[in-house]
Design an enzyme around this catalytic site. Structure first.
Site, PDB file in Angstrom:
ATOM      1  N   SER A 165      43.377  25.398  -2.984  1.00 16.31           N
ATOM      2  CA  SER A 165      43.436  25.188  -4.435  1.00 16.31           C
ATOM      3  C   SER A 165      44.323  24.017  -4.798  1.00 16.31           C
ATOM      4  CB  SER A 165      43.917  26.469  -5.115  1.00 16.31           C
ATOM      5  OG  SER A 165      42.958  27.485  -4.926  1.00 16.31           O
TER       6      SER A 165
ATOM      7  N   ARG B  34      43.105  20.191  -6.228  1.00 16.14           N
ATOM      8  CA  ARG B  34      43.680  19.686  -7.473  1.00 16.14           C
ATOM      9  C   ARG B  34      44.341  18.322  -7.243  1.00 16.14           C
ATOM     10  NH1 ARG B  34      43.271  24.879  -8.071  1.00 16.14           N
ATOM     11  NH2 ARG B  34      43.310  25.898 -10.140  1.00 16.14           N
TER      12      ARG B  34
ATOM     13  N   GLY C 274      33.180  26.047  -5.010  1.00 10.16           N
ATOM     14  CA  GLY C 274      33.250  26.256  -6.454  1.00 10.16           C
ATOM     15  C   GLY C 274      34.262  25.333  -7.093  1.00 10.16           C
TER      16      GLY C 274
ATOM     17  N   ARG D 299      25.816  30.177  -8.413  1.00 14.01           N
ATOM     18  CA  ARG D 299      27.057  30.478  -9.157  1.00 14.01           C
ATOM     19  C   ARG D 299      27.035  29.809 -10.527  1.00 14.01           C
ATOM     20  NH1 ARG D 299      31.962  29.623  -5.044  1.00 14.01           N
ATOM     21  NH2 ARG D 299      33.099  30.612  -6.759  1.00 14.01           N
TER      22      ARG D 299
ATOM     23  N   SER E 272      38.250  31.111 -13.816  1.00 10.44           N
ATOM     24  CA  SER E 272      39.312  30.247 -14.352  1.00 10.44           C
ATOM     25  C   SER E 272      39.005  28.776 -14.086  1.00 10.44           C
ATOM     26  CB  SER E 272      40.634  30.597 -13.670  1.00 10.44           C
ATOM     27  OG  SER E 272      40.518  30.323 -12.260  1.00 10.44           O
ATOM     28  N   GLN E 273      38.052  28.523 -13.185  1.00  8.75           N
ATOM     29  CA  GLN E 273      37.832  27.150 -12.739  1.00  8.75           C
ATOM     30  C   GLN E 273      37.245  26.253 -13.817  1.00  8.75           C
ATOM     31  OE1 GLN E 273      35.563  27.254  -9.104  1.00  8.75           O
ATOM     32  NE2 GLN E 273      36.970  28.677  -8.126  1.00  8.75           N
TER      33      GLN E 273
ATOM     34  N   ASP F 153      40.765  36.997  -5.183  1.00  7.77           N
ATOM     35  CA  ASP F 153      40.397  36.704  -3.794  1.00  7.77           C
ATOM     36  C   ASP F 153      41.007  37.703  -2.830  1.00  7.77           C
ATOM     37  OD1 ASP F 153      40.324  33.032  -3.887  1.00  7.77           O
ATOM     38  OD2 ASP F 153      39.079  34.555  -4.840  1.00  7.77           O
TER      39      ASP F 153
ATOM     40  N   HIS G 147      31.343  35.008  -6.940  1.00 11.27           N
ATOM     41  CA  HIS G 147      31.969  34.125  -5.962  1.00 11.27           C
ATOM     42  C   HIS G 147      30.950  33.719  -4.901  1.00 11.27           C
ATOM     43  CE1 HIS G 147      36.470  34.997  -6.909  1.00 11.27           C
ATOM     44  NE2 HIS G 147      35.865  34.299  -7.838  1.00 11.27           N
TER      45      HIS G 147
ATOM     46  N   LYS H  86      34.886  27.188   5.723  1.00  7.54           N
ATOM     47  CA  LYS H  86      34.951  26.813   4.292  1.00  7.54           C
ATOM     48  C   LYS H  86      36.403  26.516   3.897  1.00  7.54           C
ATOM     49  CE  LYS H  86      33.212  28.218  -0.244  1.00  7.54           C
ATOM     50  NZ  LYS H  86      34.329  28.269  -1.179  1.00  7.54           N
TER      51      LYS H  86
HETATM   52  O1  LIG Z   1      41.157  27.285  -9.216  1.00  2.58           O
HETATM   53  C1  LIG Z   1      41.106  27.610  -8.012  1.00  2.58           C
HETATM   54  O2  LIG Z   1      41.571  26.927  -7.086  1.00  2.58           O
HETATM   55  C2  LIG Z   1      40.468  28.909  -7.674  1.00  2.58           C
HETATM   56  C3  LIG Z   1      40.263  29.821  -8.658  1.00  2.58           C
HETATM   57  C4  LIG Z   1      39.686  31.139  -8.425  1.00  2.58           C
HETATM   58  O3  LIG Z   1      38.361  31.120  -8.903  1.00  2.58           O
HETATM   59  P1  LIG Z   1      37.878  32.180 -10.003  1.00  2.58           P
HETATM   60  O4  LIG Z   1      38.726  31.952 -11.227  1.00  2.58           O
HETATM   61  O5  LIG Z   1      36.436  31.860 -10.188  1.00  2.58           O
HETATM   62  O6  LIG Z   1      38.144  33.519  -9.373  1.00  2.58           O
HETATM   63  C5  LIG Z   1      39.685  31.544  -6.954  1.00  2.58           C
HETATM   64  O7  LIG Z   1      38.809  32.663  -6.753  1.00  2.58           O
HETATM   65  C6  LIG Z   1      39.262  30.408  -6.082  1.00  2.58           C
HETATM   66  O8  LIG Z   1      39.337  30.775  -4.705  1.00  2.58           O
HETATM   67  C7  LIG Z   1      40.123  29.170  -6.271  1.00  2.58           C
HETATM   68  C1  LIG Z   2      36.050  31.847  -4.638  1.00  4.08           C
HETATM   69  C2  LIG Z   2      36.537  31.054  -3.700  1.00  4.08           C
HETATM   70  O1  LIG Z   2      36.388  29.689  -3.649  1.00  4.08           O
HETATM   71  P1  LIG Z   2      35.560  28.704  -4.578  1.00  4.08           P
HETATM   72  O2  LIG Z   2      35.349  29.376  -5.924  1.00  4.08           O
HETATM   73  O3  LIG Z   2      36.441  27.481  -4.686  1.00  4.08           O
HETATM   74  O4  LIG Z   2      34.249  28.415  -3.877  1.00  4.08           O
HETATM   75  C3  LIG Z   2      37.363  31.542  -2.556  1.00  4.08           C
HETATM   76  O5  LIG Z   2      37.924  30.679  -1.831  1.00  4.08           O
HETATM   77  O6  LIG Z   2      37.457  32.777  -2.378  1.00  4.08           O
END
Ligand SMILES: O=C(O)C1=C[C@@H](OP(=O)(O)O)[C@@H](O)[C@H](O)C1
Ligand SMILES: C=C(OP(=O)(O)O)C(=O)O
Length: 430
Positions: free
Chosen positions: A19, A23, A91, A119, A168-169, A310, A337, A407
């Site tokens: 994460s 960023r 994601g 997704r 949150s992304q 997670d 996810h 991953k």
């Molecule tokens: O902003 C980030 O780095 C992440 C936010 C989370 O996503 P969600 O908000 O979709 O759960 C998390 O599950 C993901 O592994 C990383």
């Molecule tokens: C949800 C996850 O990752 P991302 O959303 O970045 O694919 C994860 O790493 O569990």
């Protein structure tokens, strides 16, 4: 993997935070000048981000196996399209890049592999349209899904409201690009925000690159037009990756310490140790390390993991060995996810012979003896990493497609083998 012959007594090193790495890559790319990222994660998610930025003209020099990155930023100036970018399974790469692409003329097509195409991307698509970008989505897979085409000549920025109850992304990605928008961004979150710690990680990383985010209220973010400052940025170890080794200590009765990660971490997943402690483990959270010691006793718990979604799979596999039922709630979002993680956990623990009750927003696990099983992993690195822990105690647990851990943690299984190392020498007697 054969069960451990004795409880572990080790210190393990986990790679940099996925994460924070993604960023920092985005902010270094948007900055004018050269930044250096130390301790970066080298995995498919971060390589997807780096490769995408390189397609946009960002210079990235990889040193120390990719753990040190020298990034030559664009200062928010993107090349004209056409360009087709592959977010692979990531994601964060998809949700963080779409707003960046809206800063350029385009056309840019952002796509991904089939699991990522499933997704949701709608909140980001809708927000970018509200901010002036031209966005075509769903040509192949329906509205709100990749592939998405972006043309950003009209992007002004300004005010927008974004649903935050699905991921949150969407919010994080818009915030990261916000200072480069002509009018900045005034973003209000809609709904019950999930994964809130990641929002703090976003604003903290923005501050590290010289941009402050105002928070007039908990659900509102205001970002003025500004330039990111190129900087040297240290990526801390990944708390999500650490969770599997800390959980291993709890469920085997051993001791595991992870260096470089401590009480001051902004990563929400460090809070998994509070759940392990509630279940009966001993926890030591110092400034620069975290240690878990199993006590041989594991209690069932009822926990809301909305802030650390997670960790649902990590807690699920520990729950399999508890002395009573465990309920995980508040994580309906993990159905979107890498896979429907609630359905996957329920199906795979049932495959091992456990009684599991599926909830809309989680599950209830009744512990019991595990039978040998080949665990399906659904292209989900966290299914592989979490369910591998079952094999530390139960014979005959096999993980299908173990390579899916690439991953975020390509060396996961080699690191897990370190739990078989002889006990570390204790302190010299007085
Ligand atoms: O902003 C980030 O780095 C992440 C936010 C989370 O996503 P969600 O908000 O979709 O759960 C998390 O599950 C993901 O592994 C990383
Ligand atoms: C949800 C996850 O990752 P991302 O959303 O970045 O694919 C994860 O790493 O569990």
């Amino acid at each position: 993997m054969a069960p451990l012959e004795r409880p572990p007594d080790v210190t393990v090193t986990v790679p940099g935070s996925k994460s924070f790495t993604n960023r920092a890559l985005v902010l270094a790319a948007l900055a004018d000048g050269t930044s250096t990222l130390h301790g970066a994660l080298v995995a498919d998610d971060t390589e997807a981000m780096a490769a995408a930025l390189e397609q946009l003209g960002v210079g990235i020099e990889r040193h120390d196996g990719g753990r040190r990155l020298v990034v030559h930023g664009l200062g928010g100036r993107l090349p004209a399209g056409p360009l087709r970018i592959d977010a692979r399974l990531s994601g964060t790469t998809a949700r963080f890049l779409l707003p960046v692409l809206a800063l350029g003329s385009g056309p840019y097509v952002l796509d991904g592999r089939a699991p990522l195409r499933r997704r949701p991307m709608g909140p980001t698509v809708d927000a970018l349209r509200a901010l002036g970008a031209e966005v075509d989505d769903g040509a192949e897979t329906g509205p709100g899904h990749l592939p998405v085409t972006v043309r950003g000549l009209g992007t002004r920025g300004g005010a927008t409201a974004v649903p935050a109850d699905l991921s949150s992304q969407f919010v994080s990605g818009l915030l990261l690009a916000a200072p480069a928008m002509p009018e900045g961004l005034d973003l209000t979150m809609l709904g019950a925000a999930v994964s809130r710690p990641y929002l703090t990680m976003t604003t903290a990383t923005m501050a590290a690159f010289g941009v402050e985010v105002e928070r007039p209220s908990p659900d509102r973010f205001v970002v003025a037009p500004a330039s990111y400052r190129a900087t040297a940025y240290g990526v801390e170890p990944d708390a999500s990756a650490a969770s599997y080794f800390l959980a291993a200590a709890a469920l085997t009765g051993g001791r595991v310490r992870v260096a470089g990660l401590g009480a001051g971490s902004l990563q929400g997943d460090i809070r998994v140790v509070a759940v392990l402690e509630q279940m009966g483990a001993e926890v030591e959270l110092a400034d620069d390390s975290v240690e878990v010691r199993g006590t041989g006793q594991l209690r069932g718990v009822d926990v809301d993991l909305a802030d650390l979604p997670d960790m649902a799979q990590t807690i699920a596999v520990v729950a399999a060995f508890a002395d009573g039922p465990t309920t995980v709630r508040g994580v309906e979002l993990i159905r979107h996810h890498e896979t429907d993680r609630i359905a996957a956990v329920v199906a795979e623990l049932r495959r091992c012979g456990l009684t599991v009750h599926e909830r809309r927003d989680g599950f209830t696990i009744e512990p019991g003896p595990l039978r040998p099983a080949r665990i399906e992993t659904y292209d989900d690195h966290r299914m592989a990493m979490s369910f591998a822990l079952l094999g530390l105690r139960a014979p005959g647990i096999e993980i299908a497609d173990p390579g899916c851990v690439a991953k975020t943690f390509p060396d996961y299984f080699a690191t897990l083998d370190q739990l078989r190392r002889p006990a570390e020498p204790g302190p010299e007697p007085e």
